[in-house]
Design a protein around this motif. Structure first.
Motif, PDB file in Angstrom:
ATOM      1  N   PRO A   1      12.161   2.015   0.881  1.00  0.00           N
ATOM      2  CA  PRO A   1      12.160   2.606  -0.458  1.00  0.00           C
ATOM      3  C   PRO A   1      11.959   1.606  -1.593  1.00  0.00           C
ATOM      4  O   PRO A   1      11.577   1.998  -2.695  1.00  0.00           O
ATOM      5  N   ALA A   2      12.176   0.323  -1.320  1.00  0.00           N
ATOM      6  CA  ALA A   2      12.019  -0.692  -2.368  1.00  0.00           C
ATOM      7  C   ALA A   2      10.617  -1.279  -2.432  1.00  0.00           C
ATOM      8  O   ALA A   2      10.251  -1.905  -3.438  1.00  0.00           O
ATOM      9  N   GLY A   3       9.820  -1.120  -1.370  1.00  0.00           N
ATOM     10  CA  GLY A   3       8.486  -1.722  -1.402  1.00  0.00           C
ATOM     11  C   GLY A   3       7.798  -1.694  -0.060  1.00  0.00           C
ATOM     12  O   GLY A   3       8.309  -1.141   0.923  1.00  0.00           O
ATOM     13  N   LEU A   4       6.623  -2.322  -0.002  1.00  0.00           N
ATOM     14  CA  LEU A   4       5.837  -2.370   1.227  1.00  0.00           C
ATOM     15  C   LEU A   4       5.013  -3.655   1.269  1.00  0.00           C
ATOM     16  O   LEU A   4       4.972  -4.426   0.304  1.00  0.00           O
ATOM     17  N   LEU A   5       4.350  -3.850   2.404  1.00  0.00           N
ATOM     18  CA  LEU A   5       3.552  -5.057   2.635  1.00  0.00           C
ATOM     19  C   LEU A   5       2.088  -4.702   2.813  1.00  0.00           C
ATOM     20  O   LEU A   5       1.759  -3.654   3.386  1.00  0.00           O
ATOM     21  N   VAL A   6       1.199  -5.606   2.361  1.00  0.00           N
ATOM     22  CA  VAL A   6      -0.236  -5.449   2.567  1.00  0.00           C
ATOM     23  C   VAL A   6      -0.826  -6.799   2.965  1.00  0.00           C
ATOM     24  O   VAL A   6      -0.196  -7.851   2.829  1.00  0.00           O
ATOM     25  N   GLY A   7      -2.084  -6.770   3.455  1.00  0.00           N
ATOM     26  CA  GLY A   7      -2.798  -8.002   3.779  1.00  0.00           C
ATOM     27  C   GLY A   7      -2.139  -8.783   4.894  1.00  0.00           C
ATOM     28  O   GLY A   7      -1.536  -8.224   5.819  1.00  0.00           O
ATOM     29  N   ASP A   8      -2.228 -10.121   4.809  1.00  0.00           N
ATOM     30  CA  ASP A   8      -1.631 -10.974   5.830  1.00  0.00           C
ATOM     31  C   ASP A   8      -0.136 -10.751   5.953  1.00  0.00           C
ATOM     32  O   ASP A   8       0.435 -10.890   7.043  1.00  0.00           O
ATOM     33  N   ALA A   9       0.533 -10.434   4.856  1.00  0.00           N
ATOM     34  CA  ALA A   9       1.972 -10.190   4.904  1.00  0.00           C
ATOM     35  C   ALA A   9       2.311  -9.041   5.842  1.00  0.00           C
ATOM     36  O   ALA A   9       3.375  -9.027   6.468  1.00  0.00           O
ATOM     37  N   ALA A  10       1.391  -8.076   5.960  1.00  0.00           N
ATOM     38  CA  ALA A  10       1.586  -6.924   6.837  1.00  0.00           C
ATOM     39  C   ALA A  10       1.062  -7.163   8.246  1.00  0.00           C
ATOM     40  O   ALA A  10       1.139  -6.273   9.087  1.00  0.00           O
ATOM     41  N   GLY A  11       0.516  -8.347   8.497  1.00  0.00           N
ATOM     42  CA  GLY A  11      -0.126  -8.593   9.793  1.00  0.00           C
ATOM     43  C   GLY A  11      -1.448  -7.884   9.911  1.00  0.00           C
ATOM     44  O   GLY A  11      -1.929  -7.637  11.031  1.00  0.00           O
ATOM     45  N   ALA A  12      -2.072  -7.558   8.779  1.00  0.00           N
ATOM     46  CA  ALA A  12      -3.330  -6.792   8.793  1.00  0.00           C
ATOM     47  C   ALA A  12      -4.508  -7.711   9.087  1.00  0.00           C
ATOM     48  O   ALA A  12      -5.401  -7.914   8.262  1.00  0.00           O
ATOM     49  N   VAL A  13      -4.491  -8.267  10.292  1.00  0.00           N
ATOM     50  CA  VAL A  13      -5.544  -9.146  10.790  1.00  0.00           C
ATOM     51  C   VAL A  13      -5.835  -8.728  12.220  1.00  0.00           C
ATOM     52  O   VAL A  13      -4.910  -8.498  12.994  1.00  0.00           O
ATOM     53  N   SER A  14      -7.097  -8.604  12.567  1.00  0.00           N
ATOM     54  CA  SER A  14      -7.437  -8.199  13.923  1.00  0.00           C
ATOM     55  C   SER A  14      -6.853  -9.190  14.924  1.00  0.00           C
ATOM     56  O   SER A  14      -7.130 -10.388  14.845  1.00  0.00           O
ATOM     57  N   PRO A  15      -6.032  -8.748  15.875  1.00  0.00           N
ATOM     58  CA  PRO A  15      -5.474  -9.681  16.843  1.00  0.00           C
ATOM     59  C   PRO A  15      -6.535 -10.417  17.655  1.00  0.00           C
ATOM     60  O   PRO A  15      -6.315 -11.542  18.079  1.00  0.00           O
ATOM     61  N   LEU A  16      -7.674  -9.781  17.863  1.00  0.00           N
ATOM     62  CA  LEU A  16      -8.695 -10.384  18.717  1.00  0.00           C
ATOM     63  C   LEU A  16      -9.620 -11.311  17.945  1.00  0.00           C
ATOM     64  O   LEU A  16      -9.811 -12.474  18.298  1.00  0.00           O
ATOM     65  N   THR A  17     -10.219 -10.834  16.873  1.00  0.00           N
ATOM     66  CA  THR A  17     -11.211 -11.642  16.150  1.00  0.00           C
ATOM     67  C   THR A  17     -10.591 -12.473  15.038  1.00  0.00           C
ATOM     68  O   THR A  17     -11.258 -13.349  14.487  1.00  0.00           O
ATOM     69  N   ALA A  18      -9.339 -12.199  14.681  1.00  0.00           N
ATOM     70  CA  ALA A  18      -8.653 -12.870  13.569  1.00  0.00           C
ATOM     71  C   ALA A  18      -9.322 -12.591  12.230  1.00  0.00           C
ATOM     72  O   ALA A  18      -9.094 -13.297  11.262  1.00  0.00           O
ATOM     73  N   GLY A  19     -10.149 -11.548  12.164  1.00  0.00           N
ATOM     74  CA  GLY A  19     -10.748 -11.145  10.897  1.00  0.00           C
ATOM     75  C   GLY A  19      -9.764 -10.338  10.071  1.00  0.00           C
ATOM     76  O   GLY A  19      -9.130  -9.410  10.581  1.00  0.00           O
ATOM     77  N   GLY A  20      -9.631 -10.686   8.786  1.00  0.00           N
ATOM     78  CA  GLY A  20      -8.635 -10.019   7.975  1.00  0.00           C
ATOM     79  C   GLY A  20      -9.142  -9.308   6.748  1.00  0.00           C
ATOM     80  O   GLY A  20      -8.388  -8.566   6.119  1.00  0.00           O
ATOM     81  N   LEU A  21     -10.393  -9.506   6.339  1.00  0.00           N
ATOM     82  CA  LEU A  21     -10.858  -8.922   5.089  1.00  0.00           C
ATOM     83  C   LEU A  21     -11.053  -7.413   5.200  1.00  0.00           C
ATOM     84  O   LEU A  21     -10.710  -6.662   4.281  1.00  0.00           O
ATOM     85  N   ASP A  22     -11.605  -6.946   6.303  1.00  0.00           N
ATOM     86  CA  ASP A  22     -11.788  -5.514   6.486  1.00  0.00           C
ATOM     87  C   ASP A  22     -10.451  -4.779   6.563  1.00  0.00           C
ATOM     88  O   ASP A  22     -10.221  -3.833   5.812  1.00  0.00           O
ATOM     89  N   PRO A  23      -9.530  -5.191   7.428  1.00  0.00           N
ATOM     90  CA  PRO A  23      -8.253  -4.471   7.479  1.00  0.00           C
ATOM     91  C   PRO A  23      -7.445  -4.578   6.201  1.00  0.00           C
ATOM     92  O   PRO A  23      -6.715  -3.654   5.845  1.00  0.00           O
ATOM     93  N   CYS A  24      -7.565  -5.698   5.476  1.00  0.00           N
ATOM     94  CA  CYS A  24      -6.764  -5.813   4.259  1.00  0.00           C
ATOM     95  C   CYS A  24      -7.216  -4.794   3.229  1.00  0.00           C
ATOM     96  O   CYS A  24      -6.387  -4.188   2.532  1.00  0.00           O
ATOM     97  N   LEU A  25      -8.507  -4.539   3.117  1.00  0.00           N
ATOM     98  CA  LEU A  25      -9.004  -3.549   2.170  1.00  0.00           C
ATOM     99  C   LEU A  25      -8.625  -2.131   2.598  1.00  0.00           C
ATOM    100  O   LEU A  25      -8.203  -1.307   1.785  1.00  0.00           O
ATOM    101  N   ARG A  26      -8.772  -1.838   3.883  1.00  0.00           N
ATOM    102  CA  ARG A  26      -8.484  -0.487   4.354  1.00  0.00           C
ATOM    103  C   ARG A  26      -6.989  -0.164   4.242  1.00  0.00           C
ATOM    104  O   ARG A  26      -6.600   0.915   3.789  1.00  0.00           O
ATOM    105  N   MET A  27      -6.144  -1.095   4.645  1.00  0.00           N
ATOM    106  CA  MET A  27      -4.712  -0.836   4.564  1.00  0.00           C
ATOM    107  C   MET A  27      -4.230  -0.800   3.127  1.00  0.00           C
ATOM    108  O   MET A  27      -3.283  -0.084   2.788  1.00  0.00           O
ATOM    109  N   SER A  28      -4.866  -1.568   2.249  1.00  0.00           N
ATOM    110  CA  SER A  28      -4.476  -1.544   0.836  1.00  0.00           C
ATOM    111  C   SER A  28      -4.714  -0.171   0.234  1.00  0.00           C
ATOM    112  O   SER A  28      -3.927   0.304  -0.600  1.00  0.00           O
TER     113      SER A  28
END
Length: 379
Positions: free
Chosen positions: A259-286
């Motif tokens: 209720p106080a907040g949430l995480l996005v981007g690298d803070a949320a682990g929004a990086v592909s475990p396999l390719t380590a690409g993070g720009l696509d997931p960071c935008l989608r999860m945001s």
């Protein structure tokens, strides 16, 4: 004490995109970042994949030429596997300019962005900074990187599995090479991951990444040694920039929101475990994060927060996590040679092409929740 609807900690791509979407919904949004300039402290290579370019509005002049060729090398560097797409699969961005573009978009939407302000801690909505007056925030968005302090203050999950990456970036003389993405599977220089060279005809990025406990000789040494004879390397035409930092590869965290907040981007682990690409997931999860946060703040209904469920997101990439564990186990040159050999057959090449050129996204979130103006994820 000033009160804001949403405080976003971190002015990277995830933080600025989330702030922009929240401000478009009429919320009072403040973004803070300890950096005094968005051109400093850049850690990402800046590789945007085709599906991101299709779905998000990124200015063409900030992107390098399209890249269609990927070459996979064994430790011997002999006989690489060449995979060629019939479409442009990758473009490398000028990330300093992309951050400035995202900042202007957030400010145009009504968000306030303050640089040179270091977040200290948050407790019951009261937020302290080292360099500015405290604020009261109804909701906090942690976009403060792989080792998020916001996550700890909010009692949310934190990343525990990392790769350590570093790269050299330098301009190259125009027309000296065909744009290509060179990937080297060699545990002597990148234990559990890759060495890479991506040259888009404007800049060359030469990097290595591996598991910290296995990089005993030091990442700076490994990077410099790899850069000396990296495949496809061309002579610099200007000054060299160094980048680096931790890359979370444990997948999206389970507990992302409270209720106080949430995480996005690298803070949320929004990086592909396999390719380590993070720009696509960071935008989608945001996009999903902004929709959930705005609706929760509008209604006060805590059940809305369940839409930003890390467990549900993790369920969609179990295969990537399994492949990541297998990749992490390749710790000898002989095993790496065998792995590349296995990819030479029809099935292996098809698997590699699916990973490198696939049409899916990570994570696959409902884009209809992302942007109040268009219904697309940030377009």
């Amino acid at each position: 004490m000033r009160t804001v609807d949403v405080l976003v900690v971190g002015a990277g791509l995830a933080g600025l995109h989330t702030a922009c979407l929240l401000a478009r919904r009429g919320l009072n949004v403040l973004v803070v970042d300890r950096r005094r300039s968005l051109s400093t402290g850049i850690r990402t290579t800046g590789i945007f994949v085709r599906r991101t370019l299709d779905d998000f509005d990124l200015p063409d002049h900030l992107l390098g030429p399209g890249i269609r060729d990927v070459l996979l090398y064994p430790p011997s560097r002999r006989a690489p596997i060449r995979l060629t797409s019939d479409r442009d699969e990758y473009r490398v961005a000028d990330m300093a300019a992309v951050y400035e573009h995202a900042r202007r978009a957030a400010e145009s939407a009504g968000a306030r962005v303050l640089l040179g302000v270091r977040y200290v801690e948050a407790s019951r909505g009261s937020v302290r900074f080292a360099d500015a007056e405290p604020v009261t925030a109804r909701f906090i968005v942690g976009a403060d990187g792989a080792r998020s302090q916001v996550a700890r203050d909010l009692g949310l999950d934190v990343n525990r599995r990392f790769l350590l990456g570093a790269e050299i970036v330098h301009p190259v003389a125009s027309g000296t090479a065909t744009p290509a993405f060179h990937c080297v599977l060699d545990p002597r220089v990148a234990p559990g991951y890759l060495g890479w060279v991506i040259d888009d005809g404007r800049h060359a990025h030469v990097g290595v990444a591996g598991y910290p406990d296995a990089m005993r000789t030091g990442i700076r040494h490994l990077l410099d040694a790899f850069a000396a004879d990296a495949p496809g390397r061309v002579a610099p035409a200007g000054p060299i920039e160094r980048r680096g930092g931790p890359i979370p590869v444990g997948g999206v965290l389970r507990r992302l929101v409270c209720p106080a907040g949430l995480l996005v981007g690298d803070a949320a682990g929004a990086v592909s475990p396999l390719t380590a690409g993070g720009l696509d997931p960071c935008l989608r999860m945001s996009g999903l994060a902004a929709a959930v946060a705005a609706e929760y703040l509008r209604t006060g209904d805590r059940r809305i927060l369940s839409r930003y469920d890390g467990d549900a997101l993790r369920a969609r990439f179990r295969g990537r996590l399994l492949l990541r564990r297998a990749f992490a186990g390749i710790r000898s040159p002989v095993a790496a040679e065998a792995a590349v050999t296995a990819l030479r057959g029809r099935a292996g090449r098809a698997l590699a092409a699916r990973i490198l050129f696939g049409d899916g996204s990570f994570p696959d979130v409902d884009s209809r929740l992302a942007d109040p103006a268009t219904g697309h994820p940030g377009r």
